[in-house]
Write an enzyme that holds these catalytic residues in place. Structure first.
Site, PDB file in Angstrom:
ATOM      1  N   HIS A   1      -8.922   3.039   7.100  1.00  0.00           N
ATOM      2  CA  HIS A   1      -8.715   1.647   7.519  1.00  0.00           C
ATOM      3  C   HIS A   1      -9.400   1.329   8.855  1.00  0.00           C
ATOM      4  CE1 HIS A   1      -5.973   1.816   4.276  1.00  0.00           C
ATOM      5  NE2 HIS A   1      -4.901   2.199   4.931  1.00  0.00           N
TER       6      HIS A   1
ATOM      7  N   HIS B   1      -7.272  -0.569   1.046  1.00  0.00           N
ATOM      8  CA  HIS B   1      -6.674  -1.892   0.835  1.00  0.00           C
ATOM      9  C   HIS B   1      -6.900  -2.829   2.023  1.00  0.00           C
ATOM     10  CE1 HIS B   1      -3.149  -0.394   3.078  1.00  0.00           C
ATOM     11  NE2 HIS B   1      -2.795  -1.654   3.226  1.00  0.00           N
TER      12      HIS B   1
HETATM   13  C1  BG6 Z   1      -1.422   2.937   4.087  1.00  0.00           C
HETATM   14  C2  BG6 Z   1      -0.854   4.116   4.834  1.00  0.00           C
HETATM   15  O1  BG6 Z   1      -2.731   3.200   3.673  1.00  0.00           O
HETATM   16  O2  BG6 Z   1      -1.423   1.804   4.943  1.00  0.00           O
HETATM   17  C3  BG6 Z   1       0.543   3.785   5.346  1.00  0.00           C
HETATM   18  O3  BG6 Z   1      -0.804   5.226   3.954  1.00  0.00           O
HETATM   19  C4  BG6 Z   1       0.531   2.541   6.161  1.00  0.00           C
HETATM   20  O4  BG6 Z   1       1.043   4.873   6.123  1.00  0.00           O
HETATM   21  C5  BG6 Z   1      -0.142   1.408   5.388  1.00  0.00           C
HETATM   22  O5  BG6 Z   1       1.870   2.185   6.454  1.00  0.00           O
HETATM   23  C6  BG6 Z   1      -0.309   0.192   6.261  1.00  0.00           C
HETATM   24  O6  BG6 Z   1      -0.708  -0.857   5.460  1.00  0.00           O
HETATM   25  P1  BG6 Z   1      -0.380  -2.376   5.857  1.00  0.00           P
HETATM   26  O7  BG6 Z   1      -1.080  -3.162   4.814  1.00  0.00           O
HETATM   27  O8  BG6 Z   1       1.103  -2.506   5.855  1.00  0.00           O
HETATM   28  O9  BG6 Z   1      -0.962  -2.521   7.228  1.00  0.00           O
END
Ligand code: BG6
Length: 487
Positions: free
Chosen positions: A234, A172
Site C-alpha cells: 500500500h 486494494h
Molecule cells: C490490509 C492489511 O491490506 O489493509 C490490514 O492487511 C489493514 O492489516 C488494511 O488493516 C487497511 O486497509 P484500510 O482500507 O482499512 O485502510
C-alpha cells in the site's frame, strides 16, 4: 456478458469482511452483470442453501444502509453457489471444471483469497484441470510471498500457466476513490505539474495510521508485520502515485511502466541509513477510544515474546532528476492515535521573507485519503490590517486553507475499493492492479530491512493510542521537519 466468479477461501475472513459486501453492493448498484454466478469454495461441508444462509447471517450483523433487505438478499442469493474442495486434491478441481462447464461463461474469475502458502498450488491445479484458458482471470490477494525469493517463486509458477494479462494482483489501496483522485489530481490538471519537483518541494510525508489493533488476525499478523502488511504494497503504491512521471496514456502498462521506474529509483539501503532512517515499533498497552487496550504481545494468537513490528517509519528518496534530495517519509502503524491516511506535500518557503509568519507555517498540499477524502491547500494570508511600524512592513500572516471535500462533493457512498476492483476484474481492466515486476521491485527494496531487523535489538515499544516511538519524530526532526499532525 456472463461470468463465473470462483472464490477460493469462500468462508474466510476476507470473503466475509470485504468481498461479499462488495459483490452485494455491485449487485445493488446494478453494475454486476446479471448473468453471473458466485461460487464459494472452502473445505466445510455445506450445501448451496447452507452457504447462502451463512452469508445472510453475516449480512444481518451489518448495521445501517449497507445491510440488504430480505428481498434484496433473496435476489443476490440466487447468484450464490458453494463447492466443497480440498485444494490439494486434483479430483476436486475436476469437479470445479465440471461445474464451470455447465455454462461456459464468457469470463471465469478465480479469486484466490486463501492463505498465501496455497497460491502456487491452487494456480498449478487450476491449470492442470485445464481451467487456465483465455477466458480465465486469476486474482491474487496480498501478501504475495514473504520476501523477494518467495514472491518470485509465486510469480514464476503463475507466469508458467497464465499470461500476465490474466493475472490481477490486488492492492486494494489502488481501488480507493481517494487514491484514484490522486492520479486525477496529478494527471488531469496542469496546475501542479510545474511545481511538482525538487525545486519547489521540501519534503513529502505519507502516513497510513490505524487506530485498531490486530483484532482477530493476531496469528497471521505475527508472521507478517507492518513492513510486509502495509509498506511493501500500500505505502509503496502511494509513493509511486506521488512520484511517477505522467504516463503516455491511461493504459495499464503505460501506468505500470512509470510506477516501476519510481520503485527502481528508490535509494538503496546502506548500513548507515538502515540505522538512521528505519524505525520500527510495537504497541504496548494503552488507551484507545477512551478505553484500556492490551499490548500487542497480549493479543490473541501473538507470541508473548514477539519481535514483530506494528509500526514502521522510514526516510527515503526517489533518486532521479525530479526528486533528488527531497526527503520522502513513510509512516504506518496499528493502534496509533487516530485512523488517518494522508499524504502531505510540503513546499519550500519563500526565497526571501518580507512578512512575519508563524513559525512552522509552510505552504502544503494535504491529500486526505481516509477517513476524509479530499484536498487541503495550506497557505498564508494577511488576516487583519497591519499598520506600518517605523517604516517597515511588519505584517503578520496567518495560516489559512482551501479545503476540498470529495465526500461532500461526490457523495460519501461512492463505489468502494473492492467493489471497483472486482468489477474491473470482471471487465478485464488491469489499470489498478500490480504487475509482477513492480511487485518484485517493491520486495527488493524492503528486503534489506527484513534482513537487518531479523538480528537487531527488536522493535521499540510505544503506548497504544500514541503516534509511535519517539524515534520516529526524532528521525524527521534531524532534517528540520516534523510529522504533519504534530506541528
Ligand atoms: C490490509 C492489511 O491490506 O489493509 C490490514 O492487511 C489493514 O492489516 C488494511 O488493516 C487497511 O486497509 P484500510 O482500507 O482499512 O485502510
Amino acid at each position: 456478458m456472463s461470468f463465473d466468479l470462483v472464490l477460493f477461501g469462500g468462508t474466510g475472513d476476507l470473503a466475509w469482511r470485504k468481498l461479499m459486501p462488495a459483490l452485494f453492493q455491485a449487485f445493488r448498484h446494478g453494475s454486476l452483470p446479471p448473468d453471473g454466478r458466485i461460487v464459494g469454495v472452502a473445505r466445510d461441508d455445506l450445501s448451496d442453501d447452507q452457504y447462502r444462509e451463512l452469508i445472510q447471517s453475516r449480512f444481518n450483523a451489518v448495521e445501517g444502509a449497507k445491510r440488504p433487505s430480505a428481498e434484496e438478499f433473496e435476489k443476490f442469493a440466487s447468484m450464490l453457489y458453494y463447492l466443497r474442495m480440498d485444494l490439494s486434491k486434483p479430483a476436486d478441481y475436476t469437479r470445479l471444471a465440471d461445474l464451470l462447464k455447465q455454462r461456459n461463461a464468457d469470463t471465469v474469475v478465480m479469486y484466490v483469497a486463501t492463505a498465501p502458502a496455497l497460491f502456487t498450488q491452487v494456480v498449478e491445479q487450476i491449470a492442470a484441470a485445464g481451467l487456465n484458458g483465455p477466458s480465465t482471470r486469476v486474482v491474487l490477494e496480498k501478501p504475495l510471498g514473504h520476501d523477494l525469493a518467495s514472491n518470485r517463486a509465486i510469480n514464476a509458477a503463475v507466469c508458467k500457466v497464465l499470461e500476465e494479462k490474466q493475472v490481477f494482483r490486488i492492492d486494494h489501496y489502488l481501488g480507493k476513490p481517494s487514491v484514484q483522485n490522486l492520479f486525477a489530481m496529478r494527471f488531469g490538471n496542469a496546475l501542479f505539474e510545474p511545481i511538482w519537483r525538487r525545486e519547489h518541494i521540501a519534503n513529502i510525508q505519507i502516513t497510513i495510521a490505524e487506530d485498531l489493533g490486530v483484532e482477530k488476525r493476531g496469528a497471521f499478523y505475527d508472521q507478517t508485520g507492518a513492513l510486509r502488511d502495509m509498506v511493501q504494497n500500500h505505502a509503496l503504491q502511494l509513493v509511486c502515485a506521488i512520484g511517477m512521471e505522467p504516463p503516455i496514456n491511461s493504459h495499464a502498462d503505460a501506468i505500470r511502466d512509470e510506477k516501476l521506474k519510481v520503485l527502481r529509483a528508490l535509494k538503496p539501503w546502506t548500513p548507515e541509513t538502515l540505522g538512521l532512517h528505519a524505525i520500527r515499533g510495537q504497541y504496548t498497552a494503552g488507551t484507545a477510544y477512551g478505553e484500556r487496550v492490551p499490548g500487542y504481545r497480549d493479543e490473541p494468537g501473538v507470541d508473548p515474546e514477539s519481535r514483530t513490528e506494528t509500526f514502521v517509519a522510514l526516510r527515503t528518496e526517489i533518486a532521479n532528476w525530479r526528486w533528488a534530495g527531497v526527503p520522502l517519509y513513510i509512516r504506518t502503524g496499528k493502534r496509533l492515535a487516530s485512523r488517518d491516511a494522508r499524504i502531505e506535500v510540503n513546499f519550500r518557503p519563500t526565497p526571501h521573507a518580507i512578512y512575519r509568519a508563524p513559525s512552522g507555517a509552510v505552504n502544503k498540499l494535504v491529500i486526505n485519503l481516509q477517513p476524509k477524502d479530499g484536498l487541503e491547500l495550506h497557505m498564508l494570508a494577511q488576516a487583519q490590517d497591519n499598520r506600518q511600524r517605523n517604516g517597515h512592513s511588519a505584517a503578520q500572516l496567518a495560516p489559512v486553507q482551501l479545503d476540498l471535500d470529495f465526500d461532500k462533493r461526490f457523495g460519501a457512498e461512492r463505489v468502494g475499493a473492492y467493489e471497483r476492483l472486482l468489477l474491473d476484474v470482471i471487465d478485464g481492466r488491469l489499470n489498478l492492479f500490480v504487475r509482477s515486476d513492480e511487485q518484485e521491485e517493491a520486495w527488493r527494496w524492503v528486503e534489506p530491512l527484513i534482513d537487518s531487523w531479523a538480528s537487531d535489538g527488536g522493535p521499540r515499544p510505544y503506548a497504544a493510542g500514541t503516534w509511535g516511538p519517539s524515534a520516529s519524530s526524532a528521525m524527521i526532526a534531524r532534517d528540520g521537519f516534523s510529522w504533519g499532525e504534530e506541528q
